[in-house]
Structures are given as structure tokens and as C-alpha cells.
Scaffold this motif. Structure first.
Motif, mmCIF file in Angstrom:
data_model
loop_
_atom_site.group_PDB
_atom_site.id
_atom_site.type_symbol
_atom_site.label_atom_id
_atom_site.label_comp_id
_atom_site.label_asym_id
_atom_site.label_seq_id
_atom_site.Cartn_x
_atom_site.Cartn_y
_atom_site.Cartn_z
ATOM 1 N N ARG A 1 13.517 11.328 2.731
ATOM 2 C CA ARG A 1 12.180 11.048 2.188
ATOM 3 C C ARG A 1 11.155 11.235 3.284
ATOM 4 O O ARG A 1 10.011 11.567 3.041
ATOM 5 C CB ARG A 1 12.107 9.583 1.740
ATOM 6 C CG ARG A 1 12.259 9.384 0.265
ATOM 7 C CD ARG A 1 12.085 7.919 -0.066
ATOM 8 N NE ARG A 1 10.724 7.635 -0.472
ATOM 9 C CZ ARG A 1 10.307 6.425 -0.823
ATOM 10 N NH1 ARG A 1 11.151 5.401 -0.781
ATOM 11 N NH2 ARG A 1 9.075 6.225 -1.196
ATOM 12 N N THR B 1 7.798 13.536 3.048
ATOM 13 C CA THR B 1 6.756 13.066 3.952
ATOM 14 C C THR B 1 7.150 13.483 5.371
ATOM 15 O O THR B 1 8.299 13.325 5.772
ATOM 16 C CB THR B 1 6.635 11.532 3.849
ATOM 17 O OG1 THR B 1 6.338 11.196 2.492
ATOM 18 C CG2 THR B 1 5.538 10.993 4.750
ATOM 19 N N ALA C 1 0.860 -1.188 0.000
ATOM 20 C CA ALA C 1 0.000 0.000 0.000
ATOM 21 C C ALA C 1 0.894 1.234 0.000
ATOM 22 O O ALA C 1 2.097 1.126 -0.148
ATOM 23 C CB ALA C 1 -0.897 -0.024 1.229
ATOM 24 N N ASP C 2 0.296 2.424 0.204
ATOM 25 C CA ASP C 2 1.124 3.623 0.145
ATOM 26 C C ASP C 2 1.726 3.986 1.502
ATOM 27 O O ASP C 2 2.059 5.125 1.761
ATOM 28 C CB ASP C 2 0.343 4.797 -0.450
ATOM 29 C CG ASP C 2 -0.983 5.010 0.249
ATOM 30 O OD1 ASP C 2 -1.284 4.241 1.175
ATOM 31 O OD2 ASP C 2 -1.706 5.941 -0.133
ATOM 32 N N GLY C 3 1.883 3.000 2.386
ATOM 33 C CA GLY C 3 2.523 3.245 3.677
ATOM 34 C C GLY C 3 4.029 3.349 3.507
ATOM 35 O O GLY C 3 4.685 2.365 3.179
ATOM 36 N N LEU C 4 4.596 4.546 3.703
ATOM 37 C CA LEU C 4 6.042 4.712 3.611
ATOM 38 C C LEU C 4 6.695 4.158 4.868
ATOM 39 O O LEU C 4 7.713 3.469 4.814
ATOM 40 C CB LEU C 4 6.378 6.202 3.451
ATOM 41 C CG LEU C 4 7.864 6.564 3.359
ATOM 42 C CD1 LEU C 4 8.515 5.911 2.141
ATOM 43 C CD2 LEU C 4 8.037 8.071 3.316
ATOM 44 N N ARG D 1 2.269 12.527 2.763
ATOM 45 C CA ARG D 1 1.305 13.174 3.658
ATOM 46 C C ARG D 1 1.983 13.651 4.929
ATOM 47 O O ARG D 1 3.096 13.243 5.233
ATOM 48 C CB ARG D 1 0.172 12.193 4.010
ATOM 49 C CG ARG D 1 -0.722 11.925 2.806
ATOM 50 C CD ARG D 1 -1.715 10.838 3.073
ATOM 51 N NE ARG D 1 -2.810 11.187 3.969
ATOM 52 C CZ ARG D 1 -3.970 11.696 3.592
ATOM 53 N NH1 ARG D 1 -4.170 11.991 2.324
ATOM 54 N NH2 ARG D 1 -4.920 11.935 4.465
ATOM 55 N N ARG E 1 1.619 7.549 5.533
ATOM 56 C CA ARG E 1 1.455 7.401 4.088
ATOM 57 C C ARG E 1 2.367 8.361 3.342
ATOM 58 O O ARG E 1 2.595 9.481 3.779
ATOM 59 C CB ARG E 1 -0.010 7.592 3.716
ATOM 60 C CG ARG E 1 -0.841 6.433 4.252
ATOM 61 C CD ARG E 1 -2.225 6.432 3.682
ATOM 62 N NE ARG E 1 -3.119 7.265 4.458
ATOM 63 C CZ ARG E 1 -4.328 7.609 4.041
ATOM 64 N NH1 ARG E 1 -4.763 7.226 2.862
ATOM 65 N NH2 ARG E 1 -5.101 8.352 4.799
ATOM 66 N N ASP E 2 2.859 7.875 2.215
ATOM 67 C CA ASP E 2 3.808 8.635 1.400
ATOM 68 C C ASP E 2 3.185 9.966 0.979
ATOM 69 O O ASP E 2 2.046 10.011 0.520
ATOM 70 C CB ASP E 2 4.156 7.800 0.160
ATOM 71 C CG ASP E 2 5.521 8.166 -0.401
ATOM 72 O OD1 ASP E 2 6.191 9.033 0.179
ATOM 73 O OD2 ASP E 2 5.907 7.581 -1.416
ATOM 74 N N GLU F 1 0.864 3.967 10.706
ATOM 75 C CA GLU F 1 1.166 3.956 9.278
ATOM 76 C C GLU F 1 1.298 5.402 8.817
ATOM 77 O O GLU F 1 0.407 6.223 9.051
ATOM 78 C CB GLU F 1 0.043 3.273 8.491
ATOM 79 C CG GLU F 1 0.298 3.337 6.995
ATOM 80 C CD GLU F 1 -0.774 2.636 6.161
ATOM 81 O OE1 GLU F 1 -1.739 2.094 6.739
ATOM 82 O OE2 GLU F 1 -0.639 2.648 4.931
ATOM 83 N N ALA G 1 9.701 2.043 3.475
ATOM 84 C CA ALA G 1 9.704 1.813 2.024
ATOM 85 C C ALA G 1 9.793 0.305 1.729
ATOM 86 O O ALA G 1 10.497 -0.114 0.811
ATOM 87 C CB ALA G 1 10.860 2.564 1.372
#
Ligand SMILES: Nc1ncnc2c1ncn2[C@@H]1O[C@H](COP(=O)(O)OP(=O)(O)OP(=O)(O)O)[C@@H](O)[C@H]1O
Ligand SMILES: [Mg+2]
Length: 244
Positions: A158, A191, A2-5, A32, A29-30, A27, A65
Motif C-alpha cells: 500500500r 502511495t 485523517a487521511d494520513g496513511l 499521494r 497522505r493516502d 505525515e 493505517a
């Protein structure tokens, strides 16, 4: 994936008899901004320390990531793109602003001349150009927070972990610091995970939030969800300073 960085699961940190974090899940998210809220001693800084690698969890897993970083040392986490600022700023007080930032760039293996040029970009981004040649010890609290941000940017993160950026800063400087945090994401695509002690500061800035108390996640969701949560309201009724 998923979009969880950043994905934190079942994270516990023990200091002797004290369970500073107790089964925390999170979590980020990338792309945000996520806020970590909670009263004094809730475990907010400990959570940052565990993510950055400064404290070792007794249980749990941290994925960044898609990689398991639970057991790798801080400098490798930094190289993967995790950077942080400190609640108490720690510049090299005898070095000037540009030099402080250049030191962080040199540590990536960049030669000094190029590091000084690159440092100027981060110093400008945080609005400290006029102070470039000033020794760090002469800066105000708000300026030190900006320098701290420039030093964190110098590692090309990041994910940026910001611990109480507005803490101890005079009130008129707070909106500009918040705007700077917003620009980190909008202009640099970073992020952001940001700790705040006061509830109201991050309204309109953080997309997502979690609220910690005594090492546990009380609730997570939007800032509005959290502000309306019964237990959060009860905790802050006993903490008038943070609710203000
Ligand atoms: N290195 C350490 N050794 C022992 N206890 C610690 C250590 N670091 C933190 N603690 C304890 O763990 C608990 C959580 O502390 P932490 O600093 O994470 O809270 P916080 O939410 O950041 O609080 P604040 O809003 O005051 O910054 C506190 O009871 C604190 O005293
Ligand atoms: Mg703290």
C-alpha cells in the motif's frame, strides 16, 4: 482518522554518539506522492529504515493505517503493506529477472507456478519483459532499479518506500523511471514515499515534500514551498552537486 496513511511523530534514531534522526515528524497522505529531500547524511535512508523496521528508534512513534507499528518486526510491516527499495540494489545475481520477482511472491505463500505467472505482470509493468530470462547480474543500473521496483511490487504494497531510484542511473533513463513512479500511483493506487538527493528531479511528481538536514526536518510543504525556503537554499548553495 485523517487521511494520513503513515504518521511519524517525534522520531529519533541514535547510532552511538550520533543522533541520525532528531524528533522527526512526517505525515504521508493516502494516495499521494511524498518526497524526502536533503543533502548527504541528512538521515533520509535512516528514516526509511525506521519505517520499514530495519533500525529501532530511540524515541517516537510510527503509525501505519491507524496501527502502531513502532515495535513490530520488518516482515510484519511488509505484510501490513509497507515495501521498500534499496539505495544499493540487491537482486539475487544468479537468478533471472522473473525468478527474482517470483521469489518475493513465493515468500507470501504463493506456489512457484502461480508466482511465476504473477511475476510476469510486475516485470511487464516495469518494462523488463525483454529481459525476463536474463540473469540479474547482466542488467544495467537502470534495469536493476526496475527489477528492484518489480520485487517491491511483488509484496503488494500500500506504501512503497523508494530510496534514490534515479541515483547512479544514466541521464537518458531518468525520465522513464520517473514515469514509472507516477504510474505506481495512478495505475496501481500505491502511495509513494520517495527519497531524492537532487532537488529538481521530483518537480511535477511529488505532491508533498519534507526537507531533512542533520537529522531534523528543516521544512515541509509543497515542492515549490521547499525550493523557495531560505534555509534550504542556503544548504544547497554549499552542495552544488545536489542543486544542479
Ligand atoms: N548503521 C549505521 N551506523 C552508524 N551510523 C549510521 C548508520 N546508518 C547511517 N549512519 C549515519 O547516520 C547519518 C544519516 O545517514 P543516512 O544514510 O540516513 O543519510 P542519507 O540522508 O540517506 O544520506 P545519502 O544522501 O548519502 O544517502 C550519517 O551520518 C550516517 O553516517
Ligand atoms: Mg541515503
Amino acid at each position: 482518522m485523517a487521511d494520513g496513511l503513515l504518521l511519524v511523530s517525534n522520531l529519533s534514531v541514535r547510532f552511538g554518539g550520533l543522533l541520525a534522526l532528531d524528533g522527526v515528524a512526517l505525515e504521508v497522505r493516502d494516495g499521494r506522492s511524498t518526497a524526502i529531500l536533503g543533502p548527504n547524511g541528512a538521515g533520509k535512508t535512516t528514516l526509511f529504515n525506521a519505517v520499514a523496521g530495519a533500525v529501532r528508534p530511540s524515541e517516537g512513534r510510527i503509525l501505519f493505517a491507524g496501527d502502531d507499528i513502532t515495535s513490530i518486526p520488518p516482515h510484519r510491516r511488509c505484510r501490513k503493506g509497507i515495501s521498500r527499495t534499496f539505495q544499493i540494489t540487491q537482486p539475487f545475481s544468479g537468478l533471472n529477472v522473473i525468478e527474482n520477482v517470483a521469489v518475493a511472491i513465493v515468500s507470501r505463500g504463493v506456489p512457484m507456478a502461480a508466482a511465476l505467472r504473477e511475476a510476469a505482470d510486475y516485470v511487464a509493468f516495469v518494462g523488463l519483459e525483454a529481459k525476463s530470462a536474463a540473469p540479474a547480474r547482466t542488467l544495467s543500473t537502470g534495469q536493476r532499479k526496475r527489477l528492484e521496483l518489480a520485487r517491491a511490487l511483488a509484496t503488494r504494497p500500500r506504501l512503497l518506500l523508494l530510496d534514490e531510484v534515479t541515483g547512479g542511473v544514466d541521464q537518458p533513463s531518468v525520465p522513464e523511471l520517473l514515469d514509472l513512479i507516477r504510474r505506481l500511483r495512478v495505475e496501481r493506487g500505491i502511495t509513494v514515499l520517495v527519497i531524492e538527493h537532487k532537488m529538481d528531479v521530483l518537480h511535477g511528481l511529488a505532491d508533498d515534500a519534507i526537507f531533512l538536514d542533520r537529522g531534523r526536518v528543516v521544512t515541509s510543504g509543497s515542492m515549490a514551498d521547499i525550493a523557495a525556503h531560505d534555509e534550504v537554499r542556503r544548504i544547497y548553495l554549499g552542495d552544488a552537486d545536489a542543486a544542479a
